[in-house]
Design a protein around this motif. Structure first.
Motif, PDB file in Angstrom:
ATOM      1  N   ALA A  41       0.809  -1.216   0.000  1.00 58.16           N
ATOM      2  CA  ALA A  41       0.000   0.000   0.000  1.00 58.16           C
ATOM      3  C   ALA A  41       0.842   1.265   0.000  1.00 58.16           C
ATOM      4  O   ALA A  41       0.384   2.321  -0.432  1.00 58.16           O
ATOM      5  CB  ALA A  41      -0.940   0.000   1.201  1.00 58.16           C
ATOM      6  N   ALA A  42       2.089   1.185   0.500  1.00 62.97           N
ATOM      7  CA  ALA A  42       2.926   2.378   0.570  1.00 62.97           C
ATOM      8  C   ALA A  42       3.326   2.874  -0.807  1.00 62.97           C
ATOM      9  O   ALA A  42       3.606   4.065  -0.985  1.00 62.97           O
ATOM     10  CB  ALA A  42       4.184   2.093   1.401  1.00 62.97           C
ATOM     11  N   ARG A  43       3.363   1.991  -1.812  1.00 64.34           N
ATOM     12  CA  ARG A  43       3.841   2.375  -3.140  1.00 64.34           C
ATOM     13  C   ARG A  43       2.765   2.323  -4.212  1.00 64.34           C
ATOM     14  O   ARG A  43       2.959   2.827  -5.306  1.00 64.34           O
ATOM     15  CB  ARG A  43       5.000   1.464  -3.556  1.00 64.34           C
ATOM     16  N   ALA A  44       1.613   1.724  -3.913  1.00 65.18           N
ATOM     17  CA  ALA A  44       0.603   1.498  -4.947  1.00 65.18           C
ATOM     18  C   ALA A  44       0.019   2.802  -5.477  1.00 65.18           C
ATOM     19  O   ALA A  44      -0.318   3.700  -4.713  1.00 65.18           O
ATOM     20  CB  ALA A  44      -0.511   0.615  -4.407  1.00 65.18           C
ATOM     21  N   THR A  45      -0.090   2.898  -6.793  1.00 64.35           N
ATOM     22  CA  THR A  45      -0.715   4.057  -7.431  1.00 64.35           C
ATOM     23  C   THR A  45      -1.929   3.680  -8.268  1.00 64.35           C
ATOM     24  O   THR A  45      -2.742   4.537  -8.599  1.00 64.35           O
ATOM     25  CB  THR A  45       0.289   4.791  -8.348  1.00 64.35           C
ATOM     26  N   ALA A  46      -2.080   2.398  -8.620  1.00 65.67           N
ATOM     27  CA  ALA A  46      -3.200   2.004  -9.481  1.00 65.67           C
ATOM     28  C   ALA A  46      -3.334   0.491  -9.507  1.00 65.67           C
ATOM     29  O   ALA A  46      -2.415  -0.247  -9.126  1.00 65.67           O
ATOM     30  CB  ALA A  46      -2.993   2.522 -10.904  1.00 65.67           C
ATOM     31  N   MET A  47      -4.517   0.025  -9.961  1.00 66.62           N
ATOM     32  CA  MET A  47      -4.774  -1.375 -10.281  1.00 66.62           C
ATOM     33  C   MET A  47      -5.058  -1.467 -11.779  1.00 66.62           C
ATOM     34  O   MET A  47      -5.667  -0.555 -12.356  1.00 66.62           O
ATOM     35  CB  MET A  47      -5.958  -1.911  -9.488  1.00 66.62           C
ATOM     36  N   GLN A  48      -4.653  -2.564 -12.403  1.00 67.36           N
ATOM     37  CA  GLN A  48      -4.803  -2.673 -13.855  1.00 67.36           C
ATOM     38  C   GLN A  48      -4.993  -4.121 -14.263  1.00 67.36           C
ATOM     39  O   GLN A  48      -4.373  -5.025 -13.699  1.00 67.36           O
ATOM     40  CB  GLN A  48      -3.553  -2.099 -14.549  1.00 67.36           C
ATOM     41  N   ILE A  49      -5.883  -4.344 -15.253  1.00 68.81           N
ATOM     42  CA  ILE A  49      -6.059  -5.658 -15.862  1.00 68.81           C
ATOM     43  C   ILE A  49      -5.733  -5.529 -17.341  1.00 68.81           C
ATOM     44  O   ILE A  49      -6.359  -4.748 -18.063  1.00 68.81           O
ATOM     45  CB  ILE A  49      -7.494  -6.186 -15.679  1.00 68.81           C
TER      46      ILE A  49
END
Length: 267
Positions: A41-49
């Motif tokens: 969570a500290a580095r996440a910027t997006a989710m992608q499929i």
């Protein structure tokens, strides 16, 4: 012993083709950016499929070419189903889109592969975020909704019952749904505006006096940790990683504080 599978389903008021498109192309808009909803969570910027067989399910970091592959797609039938083999545990996931009562029932089955030992059964929690986005997407911003940097952690003997009580009595809402009787979710997130209230199970390690705590997100966790140590804070746990990166400390009267690394997208 790891359970062999986990299942869940939701209904959305759109046709299967649209539901499939929303699920896959708009995952970064309906995925709740809660404190514990990423592997990092500290580095996440997006989710992608990535569409099609061989496409990847990605947790995106900054810069954009820095990603965690969550899985590889093994079956892709737009409007009908898609499936993938997890890259982070020993499970296979299948999501079906079935016409139902003027809309679509979206069902997920996450199964342990034969001989597998490790399973993170997060999909039964996650899929319930989809209907809320479908309901508001026509008038909602296309910028992913980010949470504030302050969260409250509440500890109860029965978090699910507490969530129902807080919803009924105090009117607190949820990012996805209030758990029904007989359910025991791994985590529960309530909301007040853009602030998160995290409900955890009260264990023997926590006293009645310390059953609630405050979570604060900071720019540089390592610098903050060093500053707390240098100024006499009682450190309860060193910096550690479990989806979110954090450490815990007590203040002068024994109240517990959790300091976590803010994501790049947090204002």
């Amino acid at each position: 012993m790891t359970e062999p599978s986990a299942t869940a389903s939701v209904e959305v008021a759109v046709d299967p083709a649209t539901a499939f498109e929303i699920f896959t192309e708009e995952i970064d808009l309906w995925w709740v950016r809660g404190p514990i909803n990423f592997f990092d969570a500290a580095r996440a910027t997006a989710m992608q499929i990535e569409p099609g067989v061989g496409g990847r399910i990605l947790e995106v970091y900054a810069p954009p070419d820095d990603v965690l592959e969550l899985g590889r797609i093994t079956d892709w039938a737009p409007g009908v189903l898609f499936a993938y083999r997890s890259s982070v545990d020993d499970t296979e996931i299948r999501i079906d889109f079935e016409a139902y009562d003027g809309g679509t029932r979206v069902s997920v089955v996450q199964s342990l592969v034969p001989g597998g030992e490790k399973a993170f059964y997060f999909w039964p929690n996650v899929i319930h975020w989809l209907p809320a986005w479908v309901e508001r997407r026509d008038h909602a911003s296309r910028t992913p909704r980010e949470l504030d940097r302050l969260a409250i952690a509440l500890y109860y003997k029965d978090p699910a019952a507490a969530a129902r009580w807080l919803h009924t009595v105090f009117g607190l809402d949820s990012w996805d749904k209030i758990p029904a009787e007989g359910t025991d979710p791994s985590w529960i997130e309530l909301q007040v505006g853009t602030r998160a209230i995290l409900l955890f199970k009260l264990t023997e390690k926590r006293t009645v006096q310390l059953d609630h705590s405050v979570w604060v997100y900071v720019d540089d966790l390592d610098v903050h940790f060093a500053h707390s140590q240098e100024n006499g804070a009682k450190i309860l746990s060193d910096i550690h990683q479990h989806g979110y990166r954090c450490y815990e400390a007590e203040d002068l009267e024994g109240h517990r504080w959790t300091f976590a690394q803010a994501r790049p997208t947090m204002a």
